[in-house]
Design a protein around this motif. Structure first.
Motif, PDB file in Angstrom:
ATOM      1  N   CYS A   1       0.595  -1.135  -0.111  1.00 44.69           N
ATOM      2  CA  CYS A   1      -0.150   0.250   0.022  1.00 44.69           C
ATOM      3  C   CYS A   1       0.574   1.243  -0.089  1.00 44.69           C
ATOM      4  O   CYS A   1       1.742   0.969   0.561  1.00 44.69           O
ATOM      5  N   ILE A   2       0.477   1.429  -0.974  1.00 44.71           N
ATOM      6  CA  ILE A   2       1.122   3.318  -0.854  1.00 44.71           C
ATOM      7  C   ILE A   2       0.627   4.321   0.280  1.00 44.71           C
ATOM      8  O   ILE A   2      -0.438   4.411   0.644  1.00 44.71           O
ATOM      9  N   MET A   3       1.162   5.346   0.953  1.00 44.85           N
ATOM     10  CA  MET A   3       0.918   6.629   1.630  1.00 44.85           C
ATOM     11  C   MET A   3       1.597   7.710   0.996  1.00 44.85           C
ATOM     12  O   MET A   3       2.669   7.879   0.558  1.00 44.85           O
ATOM     13  N   PHE A   4       0.720   9.075   1.259  1.00 44.11           N
ATOM     14  CA  PHE A   4       0.984   9.886   0.917  1.00 44.11           C
ATOM     15  C   PHE A   4       0.142  10.957   1.952  1.00 44.11           C
ATOM     16  O   PHE A   4      -0.743  11.009   2.076  1.00 44.11           O
ATOM     17  N   GLY A   5       1.183  12.400   2.275  1.00 47.11           N
ATOM     18  CA  GLY A   5       0.657  12.770   2.824  1.00 47.11           C
ATOM     19  C   GLY A   5       1.201  14.151   3.996  1.00 47.11           C
ATOM     20  O   GLY A   5       2.229  14.623   2.626  1.00 47.11           O
ATOM     21  N   LEU A   6       1.158  14.854   4.440  1.00 46.88           N
ATOM     22  CA  LEU A   6       1.826  16.353   5.055  1.00 46.88           C
ATOM     23  C   LEU A   6       3.311  15.637   5.717  1.00 46.88           C
ATOM     24  O   LEU A   6       2.745  14.551   5.941  1.00 46.88           O
ATOM     25  N   GLY A   7       4.138  15.861   5.959  1.00 44.82           N
ATOM     26  CA  GLY A   7       5.317  15.756   5.762  1.00 44.82           C
ATOM     27  C   GLY A   7       6.354  16.602   6.519  1.00 44.82           C
ATOM     28  O   GLY A   7       5.821  17.288   7.467  1.00 44.82           O
ATOM     29  N   GLY A   8       7.529  16.588   6.910  1.00 46.59           N
ATOM     30  CA  GLY A   8       7.955  17.458   8.103  1.00 46.59           C
ATOM     31  C   GLY A   8       8.460  16.684   9.319  1.00 46.59           C
ATOM     32  O   GLY A   8       7.634  15.885   9.525  1.00 46.59           O
ATOM     33  N   ILE A   9       8.499  17.881  10.577  1.00 51.19           N
ATOM     34  CA  ILE A   9       8.606  16.926  11.641  1.00 51.19           C
ATOM     35  C   ILE A   9       6.941  16.111  12.436  1.00 51.19           C
ATOM     36  O   ILE A   9       7.456  15.560  13.362  1.00 51.19           O
ATOM     37  N   MET A  10       5.952  17.173  11.836  1.00 52.67           N
ATOM     38  CA  MET A  10       4.848  16.936  12.724  1.00 52.67           C
ATOM     39  C   MET A  10       3.765  15.752  11.551  1.00 52.67           C
ATOM     40  O   MET A  10       2.543  15.794  12.663  1.00 52.67           O
ATOM     41  N   THR A  11       4.790  15.186  11.046  1.00 54.52           N
ATOM     42  CA  THR A  11       3.873  14.121   9.827  1.00 54.52           C
ATOM     43  C   THR A  11       2.493  13.726  10.715  1.00 54.52           C
ATOM     44  O   THR A  11       1.595  13.307  10.592  1.00 54.52           O
ATOM     45  N   GLU A  12       3.983  13.216  12.411  1.00 53.32           N
ATOM     46  CA  GLU A  12       2.537  12.019  12.853  1.00 53.32           C
ATOM     47  C   GLU A  12       2.136  12.464  13.613  1.00 53.32           C
ATOM     48  O   GLU A  12       1.067  12.650  13.996  1.00 53.32           O
ATOM     49  N   ALA A  13       1.860  13.757  14.664  1.00 51.65           N
ATOM     50  CA  ALA A  13       1.288  14.839  14.436  1.00 51.65           C
ATOM     51  C   ALA A  13      -0.361  15.457  14.806  1.00 51.65           C
ATOM     52  O   ALA A  13      -1.510  15.062  14.376  1.00 51.65           O
ATOM     53  N   LEU A  14       0.621  15.172  12.813  1.00 53.24           N
ATOM     54  CA  LEU A  14      -1.032  15.828  12.324  1.00 53.24           C
ATOM     55  C   LEU A  14      -1.954  14.747  11.492  1.00 53.24           C
ATOM     56  O   LEU A  14      -2.916  14.996  11.255  1.00 53.24           O
ATOM     57  N   GLY A  15      -1.261  14.077  10.886  1.00 56.04           N
ATOM     58  CA  GLY A  15      -1.499  12.846  10.469  1.00 56.04           C
ATOM     59  C   GLY A  15      -2.704  12.632   9.617  1.00 56.04           C
ATOM     60  O   GLY A  15      -3.225  11.946   9.216  1.00 56.04           O
ATOM     61  N   ASP A  16      -2.246  14.009   8.938  1.00 50.19           N
ATOM     62  CA  ASP A  16      -3.034  13.630   7.610  1.00 50.19           C
ATOM     63  C   ASP A  16      -2.480  13.625   6.292  1.00 50.19           C
ATOM     64  O   ASP A  16      -1.862  13.706   5.489  1.00 50.19           O
ATOM     65  N   VAL A  17      -3.150  12.135   6.325  1.00 49.64           N
ATOM     66  CA  VAL A  17      -2.005  10.756   5.489  1.00 49.64           C
ATOM     67  C   VAL A  17      -3.215   9.744   4.759  1.00 49.64           C
ATOM     68  O   VAL A  17      -4.076  10.275   5.257  1.00 49.64           O
ATOM     69  N   THR A  18      -3.183   9.887   3.845  1.00 50.60           N
ATOM     70  CA  THR A  18      -3.801   8.724   2.655  1.00 50.60           C
ATOM     71  C   THR A  18      -3.407   7.186   2.167  1.00 50.60           C
ATOM     72  O   THR A  18      -2.183   7.745   2.020  1.00 50.60           O
ATOM     73  N   PHE A  19      -3.766   6.358   1.447  1.00 56.80           N
ATOM     74  CA  PHE A  19      -2.956   5.188   1.183  1.00 56.80           C
ATOM     75  C   PHE A  19      -4.212   4.870   0.057  1.00 56.80           C
ATOM     76  O   PHE A  19      -5.229   5.131  -0.063  1.00 56.80           O
ATOM     77  N   ARG A  20      -3.351   4.258  -0.996  1.00 57.65           N
ATOM     78  CA  ARG A  20      -3.709   3.543  -1.393  1.00 57.65           C
ATOM     79  C   ARG A  20      -3.693   1.810  -1.692  1.00 57.65           C
ATOM     80  O   ARG A  20      -1.960   1.814  -1.288  1.00 57.65           O
ATOM     81  N   VAL A  21      -3.994   0.891  -1.611  1.00 57.91           N
ATOM     82  CA  VAL A  21      -3.043  -0.192  -1.731  1.00 57.91           C
ATOM     83  C   VAL A  21      -2.619  -0.548  -3.421  1.00 57.91           C
ATOM     84  O   VAL A  21      -3.339  -0.248  -4.782  1.00 57.91           O
TER      85      VAL A  21
END
Lengths: 702, 702
Positions: A131-151
Motif C-alpha cells: 500500500c502506498i501512503m501520501f500526506g503532509l510531511g516534516g516534523i509534524m507528520t505523525e502529530a497531524l496524521g493527514d495522510v491517505t493510502f492506496r493499495v
C-alpha cells in the motif's frame, strides 16, 4: 566503498535490515522518482570535491545501512555555505560516527530550501499487501496524521483522486506565493512507489520524508527502505464459479438431519423450503427413516439417489467431515453446513474446522459455512435457512452477511416493516470454502440482483476481493458495513508510513479505491436498500427538497452541506419562475423549496405536485425529497401524483419523508412503498440514503 | 524614536491602522504573555550593540506600524551569527526599507530555534465580541486550520479544555525528544489575550504567529495588532423578568381579533384555549361585538375591563402598533403578536416592525412576536397557538423555537407518534422584545421544565445569551439545533485569526463553552427529549448494551467509539461472572453482551432481565441499552421487568431498541413509553441520544 553504497540489487538481496539513505534514493530514482542531487564520499577531499560539483550550499549527512535516526544523533549538518563550514561539519560528523561505531560513508547533497514538506511511503499491509501512503510531511507528520493510502496497483485516476483526499489538500495548490505542486510528478512518484511495492516483496516499509516541494517541484530529500523477507503471502486460489448453480439454483436438495420434531432446525428448514414453493426434488435423510410431513426419509446419505445438487447438513459438528465425504461420494455438488462449534468457539473447534476444510478440499465439493444460518435464493423459490421465516418476499436486493441476522431477526424486521424483497441472501458463516469474494462474483453476474449489501467482519482473500469488487462496483451498487473497524491493530512502527497506517485507514482506502461504498450504521443496510428497489441511485449529489417549514429547510441544508456531502444547488431561472408562480408573491422561491405558503393558498396536493415537477425537470437536480405535510387541518392529499411523477422521471430518485400525524404518514407509507417509492419516518433519513447512493453511482460511473 | 516605537498607549489611541511588531509585543508583555527578547534600534551602532546585549545569534527585522508582510518583502534576516552577518543584513534591509518608503526602525531579536510552532490570537466577532484563538502555527497555519476558539472572558478550566480540542493536541505533550509544553504559561497566554480583548475595544485583531515552543516554553516571536474603532457594540438591555408571569401564567386573557368563522386563526385560538382547559378569564374582542361560542364579545380593546394579564392580538400587521398602545392603556401586561408581514417579508415590513418595536418600548408592555405561532404553557392549561392543536400533552420538556413548527406540524407529529408531553413551548417569531435569552432565563427557574430544547437561527443579544446559558446549563440540559450554520459569512481577513474564524467555528466554540449541547439533526429535538421525561441524562459516556447478534455488537461498538464519543467499557469481574452464569459456557461473556445464547437456553425474558441487571449494577456503566429480540419464534417477553429495573436504577438511563417483528416492537413501545422508558425503532438511535445527553450531564457537572 562500504555497504552504505553497495549496489541496490545487492543490498536488496540481504535478508533483512535496511538500505542506506543513498541506496534508498538510488532505488527511488530507478522508478522515476525525483531525488535530490547527491554524491556518496568517504574521504574529506572527496566530500569537498562533491560539494564543488554539486554547488553551494550543501548538506552533509552520515550515511549507513544501520542508521535510522540521524537527526536525533546529530549526524547531519544543513546549509553549509563554503569549504570552511563543510570541513568543520566533516570533522564533527566523523567523530560522532566513530563514537556510534556505524559502518558508513558521507553523503553530500545540494541544500534544498523547500516551501512545503510532504511525505510519501510504502507499507506491506498484512491484509492487502503493498500500500502506498501520501500526506503532509516534516516534523509534524505523525502529530497531524493527514495522510491517505492506496493499495497497489492503482490507476492514474486513483492517484489523482488520492491527492484530493488530504484535509489540507489546498497546500498542493498555489501557496504563499509559490506555484502549485506539479501534479504530474507527484502522480509519477506515487505510481513509482506502487511499482516498487509490487516488484520487491522483500521491502516491508519505505519512507520518503520529506518529499520537499521547491518552486512547485517535488524532490525526495531523505528516504529509508526497510527489508523483511518474512512477509506472509496470500493464497492465490481464484474465484471458483463451479458448483454455484448447485448452491443457488439447485434442481434437487437433500436435508441431512431432517427431523419431524417441531422447533428443531432439521424440521424448520423443511418448512422453509416448502413455504417458499421450492419446485425441485426434496430428499430427507435421518437414520430413523420413516416419513416426515408425509415424505419418505432415507436412512443414510448412501441411500440417496446419485447426482443431487445440494445437501443441507444439519448434524452435530463432529459428524460434518464424514457427511461431506459421503455427500461427495454420491455426486452431491454443494453443501450447506449449519452446525456451529468450530473455529468461532475454541481450539478444539479450530481443529475440527481444519478437518472439515480438508474434506472439502479433497472432495472438491462446494461448501457454504460451517456456522452459517443458510442462504436464500428467492428467484429459485429456495432457502436453506433453518430459522422459521416462512415465505420470503422476492425483490432485487441481495445481502452477503457474515452474521446470521439476515436469516433471523433482521430478516423478520425487514419482512414485517418494509415493503421490499430480496434476491439472494447469503449467511457466510466460517467461510472454509465459499466466501465473500465468491459471493460478490456470483452476484455480479446474477440478473436477479440489482444491488449488493454486505456486512463483513473479515476478508478471506483480501486482494482477490478487491480485484473482484473493482469490477462489480462498475455494474451494481455495492454497499458495505465493515464490522470491527474501531479495533485498530497496534503495529510495530519503525517508519512513518507504518506508524500512520492503521487497519481502519487502509481498509477505508482500499474499499473506496475499488468503489465499495462504506456505511457505518447497520440500519442503513435496510434504509438504503429500499431506495434501490425501483429507482436508480442518483446521478450526482445535487438534491432539491420541499418542506413546509423554513426551519426544516435550514436544518436540512446544513446537514446536506456539512455532514452528508450533498449540495442543494440553485435551480434554473425557468424552474424558479414556476415555483414562484405557484406561490404567494411575498416569499421569494428557490431551492430548497418552502412549500407552506403555496400549500396554504392552493392546497397541499397542488403545491407539492407542481413544486416537485418543477425541480424534477431541472437539469441541475439529481434527486428530489419532499417533506410531506400530513395533518387533518392542512389536508391530506391523494398521493397518486407521486407515483405519476416517479413514472415520468425514472432517472431521478424521489424519496419521501413527512411531518405531521402518524396515521397519515403510516397510510402514505403503505400506499407508496409497495410501488417502490421509498418513505422515511425521519426527515434526515432520505438525505443519508442519498449520500450513500450518490457515492454508489459515482463508483459505477468511474 | 519614530512611530514603530511610540508608547503603546499612544499607538492604541490612534483611530485605525495597526501597531508595529515591537509595540504589539510590548502590549502582550503587559498582559503577562512571554515575548522574545528584543531591542528596537534605529542606527547601525545601536543595532550592533543590541545584538551584543541580547547575545548571538540574532534576528534582524524591519519594524513599522505600516508593515504587515515583512517576510514576503524580504524585511527579515534570520540566524545572524556575528557582527559581519548583522552588518550585511542591516545594509540590505536598510536599502529595501528605503525602497518601500515605510517609516520605521530595526528590531533586533534573540534567534530562537523552536521545536514547535503554535499560533494564538484575538478577534472581535460581530456577534460575540472578543474571541481568542489558539492552534497550530507556522507557515501551514491556514492550510491546516487546526485552531479553536473561546469567547472572552473564559475560565481557566475553559482554557485548559481548549488545549485538548486541537486535532493535533498531542504535539503539546512530549514531542520528538522535547519536553511537554508548559501548560501553565499557555493558559496564562490565552487568558492574557482574553483580557486584552476585554480591556481594549479598539483592537480588532491580534495575531501571535508563531508562538514558538523552545524546550517546552512558549514565546511570542512575532505579533501583529490591528486597530478599528468602528466595532459595533451590542445593546446592553438585560434579562427582564417582569411580565413573564402574565405571559406564561395569565390569570386573564383577551383575544383581540376573535372570530366565529371556522378555520380562522381568531377562532382556532379560542378553541385551543378551551381545549386545554384554561381556568382564567377569557375575553374576546371584535368590532362586530355579539357572541362567539356563546361568549360575549367586546367591540374594542377600550371596552375590556382593566388589568387583564395578556392579549393575543390576531389582527392585520398594520393594526398591531395601535392595538399594543390600546392594550397598554388598559393595563394589559403582555401581548402575543400573531401577525406576519414584518421584517421577514420586505422593507415595508421592516419599517412597520420598527414602529411596532417603538410601541412596545414606549409602553413597556412585554411582547412575544410578531410573526409568532404562539406559545404554550401546559402547567397553566394555556396556549396562544392559533393552529388547531387540541389539548397538548403535559410533560417536563420545554421548547424555544424560532419557527412555527412546534405549534403546528412538528407538534402534531409529537402528539401522534410520541408519548411525552411538554411544559412550555415558545414560538419566538421576530423577537422585537421577548427573545431566546428571556426564554432561557424564564425556563431556568421554571419548576415545570426539566430540559430545554431550542431551535434558533439567530441570537438577538449574543453575549447576554451566553452569560445566561452558562448558568442555566448547570441546572438543566440545554440542547440546541442552530440553523444556518453552513452559510459562513465571508470575512475580510488581514490576520490569521480572522482568516480562520468562521461564524460556524466561533458559534460552535461559544455554545460548547457555556454548556449548550449542539445537535445537527432536527429529529434529535424529539428523540433526545423523550429520553429525559423520566430519566436523568447519563452520568458519563460509558455504555453497556445487549444484543442478540454479534454483528450488531460489533457495528454498534464501532459506532460508539468512532462517531459518538461513547465508550463500551470492560465490566467488573463480578459482573462478567454473572453474565457468564446466565449463558452457555461456549461463549465468553463481556460488555457488549451477546445475549442470544442465553436467550436460546433460558428464554428471552430471563436472559435480558438478568443481563441488564448485571450491567446496571456495575459501577463502570452509566447507561444500558438492550436491543430486544422480538419474534414469535424466539418468544415475546412480558416487559414489566424493564419497568422494575428502571425503578430500581433511577440513576442510570435505560433506552430500548429492537430487532424483530414490527407488531411486537410497536406493542413494546406502547407499553414502555407511557411509563417513561424511551424506545427507538433503529438500533443506532439510543446511542445517538446517549451521546447528546452525556454531553448535557457533563455541562451540568462542570
Amino acid at each position: 566503498m562500504n555497504s552504505a553504497g553497495e549496489p541496490v540489487e545487492a543490498a536488496l538481496s540481504r535478508a533483512a535490515g535496511q538500505l542506506s539513505e543513498y541506496q534508498s534514493k538510488r532505488l527511488l530514482a530507478e522508478y522515476g522518482i525525483p531525488v535530490v542531487d547527491e554524491i556518496l564520499a568517504e574521504k574529506r577531499e572527496d566530500v569537498l570535491q562533491a560539494a564543488v560539483d554539486l554547488g553551494w550550499p550543501v548538506v552533509l549527512k552520515y550515511c549507513s545501512s544501520q542508521l535510522t535516526h540521524k537527526t536525533e544523533q546529530g549526524l547531519i549538518a544543513l546549509n553549509l555555505n563554503n569549504p570552511e563550514e563543510l570541513k568543520e561539519a566533516f570533522e564533527r560528523l566523523s567523530s560522532l560516527a566513530a563514537e556510534t561505531g556505524l559502518e558508513g560513508a558521507f553523503l553530500v547533497q545540494r541544500f534544498i530550501r523547500g516551501d512545503r514538506e510532504l511525505v510519501a511511503g510504502l507499507i506491506r499491509d498484512p491484509l492487502f499487501g503493498p500500500c502506498i501512503m501520501f500526506g503532509l510531511g516534516g516534523i509534524m507528520t505523525e502529530a497531524l496524521g493527514d495522510v491517505t493510502f492506496r493499495v497497489a496497483p492503482f490507476s492514474r485516476a486513483q492517484a489523482e483522486q488520492l491527492l484530493q483526499e488530504l484535509r489540507s489538500a489546498k497546500i498542493l495548490g498555489e501557496f504563499r506565493g509559490q506555484p502549485a505542486v506539479d501534479r504530474e510528478i507527484l502522480i509519477e512518484t506515487l505510481m513509482g512507489l506502487g511499482r516498487i511495492g509490487l516488484d520487491h516483496p522483500e521491502i516491508k516499509e519505505l519512507d520518503i520524508n520529506p518529499l520537499v516541494i521547491r518552486e512547485g517541484r517535488p524532490v525526495a530529500v531523505d528516504a529509508l527502505v526497510i527489508l523483511d523477507r518474512e512477509v506472509p503471502k496470500e493464497a492465490d486460489r481464484g474465484v471458483r464459479t463451479e458448483g454455484l448453480g448447485a448452491l443457488f439454483e439447485p434442481r434437487s436438495v437433500a436435508v441431512i438431519g431432517a427431523t419431524a420434531k417441531e422447533g428443531k432446525a432439521g424440521n424448520d428448514v423443511i418448512k422453509n423450503i416448502l413455504a417458499n414453493g421450492y419446485r425441485g426434488d426434496l430428499h430427507l435423510v435421518n437414520p430413523k427413516g420413516g416419513r416426515i410431513m408425509g415424505r419418505r426419509v432415507a436412512a443414510s446419505i448412501e441411500d440417496l439417489p446419485d447426482g443431487i445438487d445440494q445437501a443441507i447438513i444439519i448434524l452435530p459438528a463432529q459428524a460434518n467431515p464424514d457427511a461431506i465425504r459421503a455427500c461427495a461420494a454420491k455426486g452431491i455438488k454443494a453443501v450447506v453446513l449449519a452446525a456451529g462449534g468450530f473455529a468461532e468457539v475454541d481450539e478444539n473447534g479450530s481443529s475440527l474446522q481444519e478437518e472439515l476444510a480438508r474434506a472439502v478440499t479433497e472432495t472438491g465439493i462446494r461448501a457454504l459455512g460451517p456456522n452459517t444460518s443458510g442462504h436464500t435464493s428467492t428467484p429459485h423459490n429456495f432457502t436453506s435457512s433453518f430459522f422459521p421465516l416462512g415465505r420470503l418476499p422476492k425483490g432485487p436486493i441481495s445481502y452477503i452477511a457474515q452474521t446470521g441476522n439476515f436469516a433471523t431477526h433482521t430478516m423478520r424486521s425487514i419482512m414485517s416493516t418494509e415493503y421490499y424483497g430480496v434476491a439472494r441472501v447469503i449467511g457466510l458463516g466460517n467461510k472454509i470454502d465459499f466466501d465473500e469474494t465468491d459471493a460478490l462474483a456470483y452476484l455480479a453476474q446474477d440478473r436477479e440482483t440489482k444491488a449488493i449489501f454486505c456486512y463483513l467482519e473479515s476478508l478471506a482473500r483480501p486482494r482477490l476481493f478487491l480485484e473482484t469488487a473493482a469490477e462489480v462496483t462498475k455494474k451494481k451498487p455495492v454497499v458495505m458495513l465493515k464490522g470491527g473497524s474501531s479495533e485498530d491493530g497496534a503495529r510495530a512502527a519503525v517508519a512513518h508510513t507504518a506508524a500512520l497506517a492503521s487497519d481502519r485507514r487502509i481498509m477505508d482506502a482500499a474499499l473506496r479505491q475499488v468503489g465499495i461504498v462504506q456505511i457505518h450504521e447497520y440500519s442503513h443496510l435496510i434504509l438504503a436498500a429500499k431506495a434501490l428497489v425501483r429507482m436508480p441511485p442518483p446521478r450526482g449529489n445535487r438534491v432539491a427538497f420541499l418542506a413546509p417549514s423554513g426551519a426544516m429547510l435550514v436544518a436540512l441544508t446544513d446537514l446536506c452541506r456539512l455532514k452528508l456531502g450533498l449540495t442543494v444547488p440553485r435551480v434554473e431561472e425557468r424552474t424558479r419562475a414556476r415555483l414562484q408562480e405557484i406561490s404567494p408573491s411575498y416569499i421569494r422561491m428557490r431551492n430548497p423549496v418552502d412549500i407552506w405558503p403555496a400549500a396554504a393558498v392552493s392546497g397541499v396536493e397542488f403545491a407539492y405536485r407542481e413544486g416537485m415537477k418543477a425541480v424534477l425537470e431541472d437539469p441541475n437536480i439529481d434527486a428530489v425529497v419532499p417533506v410531506l405535510m400530513m395533518t387533518d387541518e392542512t389536508g391530506v392529499p391523494d398521493l397518486t401524483f407521486i407515483l405519476d411523477l416517479a413514472d415520468t422521471h425514472p432517472d431521478k430518485p424521489i424519496y419521501i419523508t413527512f411531518s405531521g400525524e402518524k396515521k397519515h404518514m403510516d397510510a402514505a407509507r403503505d400506499f407508496l412503498e409497495p410501488h417502490g417509492v421509498p418513505t422515511y419516518p425521519l426527515i434526515e433519513q432520505p438525505f443519508e440514503v442519498l449520500s450513500i447512493l450518490a457515492r454508489c453511482r459515482g463508483a459505477m460511473e468511474r
